[in-house]
Design a protein around this motif. Structure first.
Motif, short mmCIF file in Angstrom:
data_model
loop_
_atom_site.label_atom_id
_atom_site.label_comp_id
_atom_site.label_asym_id
_atom_site.label_seq_id
_atom_site.Cartn_x
_atom_site.Cartn_y
_atom_site.Cartn_z
N GLU A 206 0.81 -1.22 0.00
CA GLU A 206 0.00 0.00 0.00
C GLU A 206 0.85 1.27 0.00
O GLU A 206 0.32 2.38 0.05
CB GLU A 206 -0.91 0.00 1.23
N VAL A 207 2.17 1.08 -0.02
CA VAL A 207 3.09 2.22 0.06
C VAL A 207 3.84 2.38 -1.26
O VAL A 207 4.40 1.41 -1.78
CB VAL A 207 4.11 2.00 1.20
N PRO A 208 3.86 3.58 -1.84
CA PRO A 208 4.64 3.81 -3.06
C PRO A 208 6.11 3.43 -2.84
O PRO A 208 6.64 3.60 -1.74
CB PRO A 208 4.49 5.32 -3.29
N LYS A 209 6.74 2.90 -3.87
CA LYS A 209 8.10 2.40 -3.73
C LYS A 209 9.05 3.47 -3.18
O LYS A 209 9.93 3.16 -2.36
CB LYS A 209 8.60 1.91 -5.09
N ARG A 210 8.87 4.71 -3.60
CA ARG A 210 9.77 5.77 -3.16
C ARG A 210 9.63 6.08 -1.67
O ARG A 210 10.49 6.75 -1.10
CB ARG A 210 9.52 7.04 -3.99
N GLU A 211 8.54 5.60 -1.07
CA GLU A 211 8.31 5.89 0.35
C GLU A 211 8.61 4.69 1.27
O GLU A 211 8.49 4.80 2.48
CB GLU A 211 6.85 6.31 0.55
N GLN A 212 9.01 3.57 0.70
CA GLN A 212 9.19 2.36 1.51
C GLN A 212 10.35 2.47 2.48
O GLN A 212 10.25 2.01 3.62
CB GLN A 212 9.37 1.16 0.58
N VAL A 213 11.45 3.06 2.06
CA VAL A 213 12.59 3.22 2.96
C VAL A 213 12.20 4.10 4.15
O VAL A 213 12.55 3.80 5.30
CB VAL A 213 13.80 3.84 2.23
N GLY A 214 11.44 5.15 3.88
CA GLY A 214 10.98 6.03 4.95
C GLY A 214 10.09 5.30 5.93
O GLY A 214 10.15 5.53 7.15
N GLU A 215 9.24 4.40 5.43
CA GLU A 215 8.37 3.61 6.30
C GLU A 215 9.19 2.70 7.21
O GLU A 215 8.89 2.56 8.40
CB GLU A 215 7.41 2.77 5.45
N TYR A 216 10.21 2.09 6.63
CA TYR A 216 11.08 1.21 7.43
C TYR A 216 11.82 2.01 8.50
O TYR A 216 11.91 1.59 9.66
CB TYR A 216 12.08 0.50 6.52
N LEU A 217 12.35 3.16 8.12
CA LEU A 217 13.06 4.01 9.08
C LEU A 217 12.13 4.48 10.19
O LEU A 217 12.51 4.47 11.38
CB LEU A 217 13.68 5.21 8.37
N ASP A 218 10.91 4.86 9.84
CA ASP A 218 9.95 5.29 10.86
C ASP A 218 9.65 4.15 11.84
O ASP A 218 9.54 4.37 13.05
CB ASP A 218 8.64 5.75 10.20
N TYR A 219 9.51 2.95 11.30
CA TYR A 219 9.25 1.79 12.16
C TYR A 219 10.45 1.54 13.08
O TYR A 219 10.28 1.30 14.28
CB TYR A 219 8.97 0.56 11.30
#
Length: 279
Positions: A206-219
Motif C-alpha cells: 500500500e506504500v509507493p516504492k519511493r516511500e518504503q525506505v521512509g516507512e522502514y526508518l519510521d518503524y
C-alpha cells in the motif's frame, strides 16, 4: 567500520599499518562526528570519566577511493578532536570483527595518546565486553557498520541501558532500498536484525516504492524510542554517492535535550567547511 572482505589490504606508508578503502563522502561523516565531539566538550568536562565507543572501528585510518588520500577514520578523528578541544575522552573502547584492524587501530590511538580498550569480534558480542568494563560516567557510542544487517537491534538496546549515554548511528538507506522489496516475502531478511518485526508491521503493497525506505526508518525509530526512551534528533543528514544516490543517514539518540541540541547544530550542512584534526 567492519572490514570489507573484497578490499585488498592497503598499507599506510606513514606507519606501515593497514588502511580501509572508503568513498569520498566518509570525510563529511567524520566532520559531523567531530563537530559533535567538540560541541560536547563542556558536558564531558563535568564528568570524571567520559568514554568513546566504536564497535566497528576498522583500522583507524582510511583511503579515499577517488582521491587516493589517506586520513584518519572516525574514532581517531574523534579522539584528536576531543584532545584538541581540551577535554579528551578518558578512554576509547574499540572493536571490530577483523583482528588485524583492531590491532592497527589500537596502535594508532595509543600513539596519539589515547587510553584504549580493544576487543575482537562481532558487535553483537563485543558490546557485552565493553559494557562490563565501563565505569560510571558519560558515554558516547558511534555505530558505523558497512551494512544494516550488522546493526543489530540488541546492540542498541544494550548500549541504551546505560543511563548517561548517547549514540550516533550510521543507518544504511542504500541497504534498505536494495533489499526491502525483495526481502518482504522471504522467510528471513537481511533487514530483520535492525528492525525485528518490520514485515509484520509494514504494509508495503500500500506504500509507493519511493516511500518504503521512509516507512522502514519510521518503524525502526518507533522501536528504538519505545524501548530506550531516547529521543531521535531532528537532524538526520543524508549522505549521497557521486551520482547523488542515497547512501545512509546519521541518526543521533539521546535522553538529555542538550545532547540533542548539540547534534542538531553539529549536523548542519556547514559541517563540510570544518577541517578535521590532523588534516
Amino acid at each position: 567500520m567492519a572490514k570489507k572482505n573484497d578490499d585488498k589490504v592497503v598499507i599506510d606508508p606513514a606507519d606501515g599499518l593497514p588502511v580501509m578503502k572508503v568513498g569520498p563522502w566518509s570525510e563529511d561523516k567524520h566532520v559531523a562526528l567531530c563537530r559533535y565531539v567538540d560541541a560536547a566538550r563542556k558536558a564531558r568536562a563535568k564528568w570524571p570519566y567520559a568514554s568513546f565507543i566504536d564497535l566497528f572501528s576498522g583500522p583507524g585510518r582510511v583511503l579515499n577511493r577517488e582521491s587516493g588520500v589517506i586520513c584518519d577514520g572516525g574514532v581517531l578523528s574523534a579522539w584528536r578532536m576531543s584532545e584538541r578541544g581540551g577535554v579528551p575522552f578518558s578512554e576509547i573502547h574499540i572493536a571490530d570483527a577483523d583482528a588485524e584492524s583492531v590491532e592497527a587501530c589500537a596502535a594508532r590511538l595509543r600513539g596519539a595518546g589515547a587510553k584504549v580498550q580493544a576487543y575482537v569480534g562481532n558487535a553483537s558480542t563485543t558490546v557485552d565486553s565493553v559494557l562490563e568494563r565501563l565505569p560510571r560516567g558519560l558515554h558516547f557510542a558511534f555505530l558505523d557498520p558497512f551494512s544494516i544487517e550488522h546493526l543489530g537491534f540488541e546492540i542498541i538496546r544494550k548500549l541504551a541501558a546505560r543511563p548517561n549515554i548517547d549514540l550516533l548511528i550510521h543507518f544504511s538507506v542504500m541497504d534498505v532500498q536494495r533489499n526491502i522489496g525483495g526481502d518482504f516475502n522471504l522467510a528471513s531478511s537481511r533487514l530483520d536484525a535492525a528492525a525485528p518485526g518490520w514485515r509484520r508491521s509494514l504494509r508495503l503493497k500500500e506504500v509507493p516504492k519511493r516511500e518504503q525506505v521512509g516507512e522502514y526508518l519510521d518503524y525502526w525509530e518507533s522501536l528504538v524510542t519505545d524501548l530506550t526512551k531516547m529521543q531521535v534528533a531532528q537532524s538526520k543528514p543524508l549522505f549521497v554517492n557521486m551520482k547523488k544516490g542515497p547512501l545512509y543517514r546519521l541518526i543521533h539518540l539521546a535522553r538529555h535535550p542538550l545532547a540533542t541540541k548539540l547534534w542538531d547544530d553539529a549536523a548542519l550542512p556547514t559541517s563540510r567547511q570544518q577541517t578535521l584534526p590532523g588534516m
